[in-house]
Design a protein around this motif. Structure first.
Motif, mmCIF file in Angstrom:
data_model
loop_
_atom_site.group_PDB
_atom_site.id
_atom_site.type_symbol
_atom_site.label_atom_id
_atom_site.label_comp_id
_atom_site.label_asym_id
_atom_site.label_seq_id
_atom_site.Cartn_x
_atom_site.Cartn_y
_atom_site.Cartn_z
ATOM 1 N N TRP A 1 -10.129 -6.378 -93.540
ATOM 2 C CA TRP A 1 -8.971 -6.763 -94.338
ATOM 3 C C TRP A 1 -7.694 -6.221 -93.718
ATOM 4 O O TRP A 1 -7.678 -5.114 -93.167
ATOM 5 C CB TRP A 1 -9.108 -6.263 -95.771
ATOM 6 C CG TRP A 1 -9.955 -7.171 -96.602
ATOM 7 C CD1 TRP A 1 -9.558 -8.303 -97.280
ATOM 8 C CD2 TRP A 1 -11.364 -7.058 -96.832
ATOM 9 N NE1 TRP A 1 -10.633 -8.882 -97.909
ATOM 10 C CE2 TRP A 1 -11.758 -8.142 -97.656
ATOM 11 C CE3 TRP A 1 -12.331 -6.155 -96.416
ATOM 12 C CZ2 TRP A 1 -13.062 -8.334 -98.070
ATOM 13 C CZ3 TRP A 1 -13.641 -6.337 -96.824
ATOM 14 C CH2 TRP A 1 -13.991 -7.426 -97.646
ATOM 15 N N THR B 1 -1.773 -3.967 -96.477
ATOM 16 C CA THR B 1 -0.435 -4.389 -96.882
ATOM 17 C C THR B 1 0.581 -3.605 -96.060
ATOM 18 O O THR B 1 0.286 -2.512 -95.557
ATOM 19 C CB THR B 1 -0.189 -4.118 -98.369
ATOM 20 O OG1 THR B 1 -0.114 -2.691 -98.575
ATOM 21 C CG2 THR B 1 -1.301 -4.719 -99.240
ATOM 22 N N ASP C 1 0.780 -0.036 -97.325
ATOM 23 C CA ASP C 1 -0.331 0.832 -96.940
ATOM 24 C C ASP C 1 -0.215 1.236 -95.474
ATOM 25 O O ASP C 1 -0.504 2.371 -95.091
ATOM 26 C CB ASP C 1 -1.664 0.139 -97.184
ATOM 27 C CG ASP C 1 -1.997 0.012 -98.661
ATOM 28 O OD1 ASP C 1 -1.464 0.813 -99.451
ATOM 29 O OD2 ASP C 1 -2.770 -0.892 -99.030
ATOM 30 N N ASP D 1 -8.913 2.961 -99.771
ATOM 31 C CA ASP D 1 -8.511 3.285 -98.397
ATOM 32 C C ASP D 1 -7.544 4.452 -98.444
ATOM 33 O O ASP D 1 -6.543 4.414 -99.171
ATOM 34 C CB ASP D 1 -7.839 2.061 -97.756
ATOM 35 C CG ASP D 1 -7.545 2.285 -96.286
ATOM 36 O OD1 ASP D 1 -8.367 1.875 -95.458
ATOM 37 O OD2 ASP D 1 -6.492 2.878 -95.973
ATOM 38 N N PRO E 1 -9.816 -4.989 -100.878
ATOM 39 C CA PRO E 1 -8.748 -4.655 -101.838
ATOM 40 C C PRO E 1 -8.971 -5.242 -103.219
ATOM 41 O O PRO E 1 -8.317 -4.816 -104.179
ATOM 42 C CB PRO E 1 -7.498 -5.245 -101.171
ATOM 43 C CG PRO E 1 -8.002 -6.320 -100.288
ATOM 44 C CD PRO E 1 -9.338 -5.848 -99.786
#
Length: 546
Positions: free
Chosen positions: A38, A41, A44, A529, A522
């Protein structure tokens, strides 16, 4: 009959989706190793960059490319909500959660140049909070020049950095950090034109702009006396006893002392009396080399007591990774230079204890925890640009903190199963580790460093736990997220584990590189994470597990 669900399904039967392909219906992207994970963002990824930086790059990504990727992500955050970025930078910098301050200074410089008017104002107002030392200020000036010029706002912010300091603190900063990265205080003062608030400040500014030590600074204040004492060591042929006396009287730091005097133990003995803890840890080798720190010496006892003082570590914002770096270098007895030293056992023991203390007290979750260390080839990249500390070394060190907290834990290391034989390894690709937090940190790190390595299958700890019927509440995987070799994605393996074992197991992914990928789904509230070597990570892991 062909079982089409082997290749496309939406429940855990989709286990048969290999990591070299995206999970059907997911938003996975291709990682740098060719597998799928993944995308983080931008927010993040900003956190990862603020903690881990991009120095040295990763196994798959050069330093240049990784820095550009992180900068673009930070720019996206600034465009979305610049004041929030500035607040995050201030929080990470002041809390001491990051090993270094340069990523925070860089992002603050970006915000001051690329943000809208409220963002630029917030970034410049935060300068004194993020740039706490002269080195920080000069680093920021180097970064800021890449994004904007010297407008009124920058001049005002830099002027405030100088004028808001008490005279002795200002003198201390000017003497300790005279120049960095092509910038000097002379450059900054000539461009900012700060208005001194007192004659004392004016004298200090004049000395810095004139590059000092030419004309003696006159005045009886503590700040001006500090400048005269430091200048005197450079101007005169001062002997070690006179230098030691000046150091004690004026609390000079080692940066203010000429190199010729730093070859004497009595000079270091005087410096040690008021040496900041971060400087003490940085100069252990030098003090041992000149004979001040020796087995059974008073200096060795003093150093060991200060290094293992939890309150002092917290006040000084000593980050665990700096302790780990100091431990590995000091215990080795040799640095980059030719001259070595004989490590003193009591100091090595104190550094070992300081690593755990630097994380602060962690409240255990009491859950059954599997600590899984990715020891694949890509984890051999250096972490944080530190020579001699790889991502796999850092993973082992981080995991030991949780192991010291959680009594019901199990250690494993993994690469890839069927693929491991290509690199000469045998077995499943997963190795149980007989390590304990009661062992010396450097011994555990050395043991992990010697394991065979191969491809990356981050699902392996979960699939092996299911195969062996291990009861696990929390899987903690330390990895760079460059997984590619498995026949099942970690998120799918976890869902099957939950269903077949009847345990609502959770997954914590500890990201050890500032790339933009994560194996944590997510959309799954049972997966988290966190950033490797964030000083808050062990407590975050325990809280999530609880």
């Amino acid at each position: 009959m062909m079982d089409y669900t082997r290749y496309f399904a939406t429940r855990f039967r989709a286990m048969l989706t290999p990591q070299s392909a995206p999970i059907p219906g997911s938003a996975q992207v291709r990682n740098s190793a060719g597998g799928y994970a993944w995308q983080l963002t931008p927010w993040d990824r900003l956190d990862r960059f603020l903690v881990l930086g991009s120095e040295g790059g990763t196994y798959y990504t050069t330093e240049r490319a990784l820095t550009a990727e992180n900068a673009r992500s930070a720019a996206a955050c600034i465009a979305q909500d610049g004041p929030r970025v500035v607040a995050r930078v201030v929080e990470m910098s002041e809390s001491g959660r990051a090993p270094g301050n340069d990523p925070a200074l860089f992002v603050l410089a970006m915000a001051a140049g690329l943000g809208d008017e409220p963002t630029r104002a917030a970034a410049l107002a935060a300068l004194t909070r993020v740039a706490r030392t002269g080195t920080h200020l000069l680093h920021w000036l180097g970064f800021a020049g890449a994004f904007r010029g010297w407008g009124r706002g920058v001049r005002r912010a830099v002027s405030a950095w100088y004028t808001e300091r008490e005279p002795r603190e200002l003198a201390y900063q000017l003497l300790k950090y005279p120049s960095r990265d092509g910038w000097s205080h002379r450059d900054a003062l000539r461009l900012a034109h700060p208005r001194p608030r007192s004659q004392e400040q004016q004298a200090l500014f004049r000395r810095a702009v004139a590059r000092g030590r030419g004309e003696e600074v006159a005045g009886d204040t503590p700040a001006l006396a500090l400048v005269r004492a430091a200048d005197g060591l450079h101007r005169d042929s001062a002997a070690a006893p006179q230098a030691a006396a000046a150091i004690r009287e004026h609390r000079l730091t080692w940066e203010m002392v000429p190199n010729r005097l730093l070859a004497h133990a009595e000079v270091w003995e005087a410096l040690l009396e008021s040496m900041p803890l971060t400087a003490l840890i940085r100069n252990l080798a030098a003090m041992t080399r000149v004979g001040l720190i020796a087995p059974g010496s008073a200096a060795a006892a003093q150093v060991a007591a200060r290094v293992a003082d939890a309150d002092a570590l917290r006040r000084a914002r000593v980050h665990p990774v700096r302790v780990l770096s100091a431990l590995r270098t000091y215990a080795r007895g040799k640095g980059r230079g030719a001259a070595g030293w004989a490590p003193v056992a009591s100091v090595v023991d104190a550094l070992d204890a300081a690593f755990y203390l630097a994380f602060g007290a962690v409240v255990p979750s009491g859950r059954r925890t599997l600590l899984a260390l990715d020891v694949s080839g890509s984890m051999l990249a250096n972490v944080l640009g530190l020579q001699g500390i790889t991502c796999r070394d850092a993973s082992a060190a981080m995991a030991l903190v949780t192991a010291a907290t959680e009594p019901a834990h199990q250690f494993v290391a993994f690469t890839a199963g069927p693929y491991a034989s290509r690199w000469g390894a045998t077995g499943t690709g997963l190795t149980p580790l007989a390590v304990s937090p009661r062992q010396r940190l450097d011994d555990v790190v050395a043991a992990v460093s010697g394991l065979p390595f191969g491809g990356t299958d981050c699902a392996l700890p979960i699939t092996e736990a299911l195969r062996n019927r291990w009861a696990v509440d929390t899987f903690v995987v330390y990895t760079d997220n460059e997984t590619w070799a498995g026949t099942v994605h970690p998120s799918q393996a976890l869902r099957e584990y939950r269903e077949r074992m009847g345990i609502p197991a959770k997954l914590v992914v500890v990201g050890m590189a500032s790339n933009g990928f994560s194996i944590a789904d997510p959309e799954d509230a049972g997966m988290l994470d966190v950033v490797g070597f964030d000083a808050a990570a062990p407590q975050l892991i325990a809280d999530f597990a609880r």
